[in-house]
Design a protein around this motif. Structure first.
Motif, mmCIF file in Angstrom:
data_model
loop_
_atom_site.group_PDB
_atom_site.id
_atom_site.type_symbol
_atom_site.label_atom_id
_atom_site.label_comp_id
_atom_site.label_asym_id
_atom_site.label_seq_id
_atom_site.Cartn_x
_atom_site.Cartn_y
_atom_site.Cartn_z
ATOM 1 N N ARG A 92 -4.590 13.777 -11.234
ATOM 2 C CA ARG A 92 -4.351 12.519 -10.520
ATOM 3 C C ARG A 92 -3.939 11.348 -11.402
ATOM 4 O O ARG A 92 -4.124 10.198 -11.039
ATOM 5 N N ASP B 81 -5.442 6.368 -13.575
ATOM 6 C CA ASP B 81 -5.963 7.292 -12.569
ATOM 7 C C ASP B 81 -5.510 6.774 -11.215
ATOM 8 O O ASP B 81 -5.893 5.678 -10.801
ATOM 9 N N LYS C 298 -6.051 8.213 -8.251
ATOM 10 C CA LYS C 298 -7.005 8.633 -7.211
ATOM 11 C C LYS C 298 -6.419 9.641 -6.220
ATOM 12 O O LYS C 298 -7.039 9.962 -5.234
ATOM 13 N N SER C 299 -5.182 10.122 -6.501
ATOM 14 C CA SER C 299 -4.602 11.177 -5.662
ATOM 15 C C SER C 299 -3.527 11.931 -6.440
ATOM 16 O O SER C 299 -3.001 11.438 -7.437
#
Length: 169
Positions: free
Chosen positions: A51, A68, A70-71
């Motif tokens: 991610r 980062d 988050k996906s």
């Protein structure tokens, strides 16, 4: 694993070793994009277990920055007008995110795809992004203002249009 290889000429392809082997991503590298204003900077995006977007100096092999997201990162596209990069994502929100570079602060999140964003492309004028999703849709996003320093040459546009009209049957 991301490997950086030396550029080679057609005659000289005897070097079979990469210059750098970069193993900081914790999942498959799903996206790559060269910086349009700094030719030694490469952005890479990692899959679901990673991610992250990472920025590499390909002259030194150094990781310059990381964020980062988050996906899952599925696609990357640099703006040609602004110092920004757009990322296309998969699990969990299937969104596009516009990031200010190099601070990597979010400028906008664009949602609408029901499945991961597989590809991003920029319009010739640099204002609109096309996203292609695994949901079998294409979406157009008006993300950037036109570059005020680039003016269209109307004579050039007219001559191209007239040539196109002449070439059709």
């Amino acid at each position: 694993m991301l490997q950086i290889w030396p550029s080679i000429s057609v005659q000289s392809h005897s070097n079979t070793q990469p210059i750098y082997s970069l193993n900081q991503h914790q999942a498959a590298v799903k996206a790559l994009a060269w910086c349009p204003w700094q030719n030694n900077i490469l952005a890479s995006g990692g899959g679901t277990a990673d991610r992250t977007i990472r920025f590499w100096n390909c002259n030194t092999g150094a990781c310059l920055n990381m964020v980062d997201t988050k996906s899952q990162v599925c696609s990357l596209l640099w703006s040609t007008t602004y110092k920004e990069i757009v990322s296309g994502h998969g699990y969990a929100q299937n969104q596009l995110t516009i990031w200010k570079y190099p601070a990597m602060t979010k400028v906008a999140e664009l949602t609408g795809h029901s499945s991961r964003v597989l590809h991003l492309a920029m319009s010739p004028d640099g204002t609109t992004i096309l996203s292609a999703g695994a949901d079998e849709t294409l979406r157009l996003w008006k993300c950037f203002l036109p570059d005020p320093h680039k003016k269209k040459d109307t004579n050039e546009i007219k001559s191209v249009a007239s040539r196109l009209k002449q070439s059709i049957r």
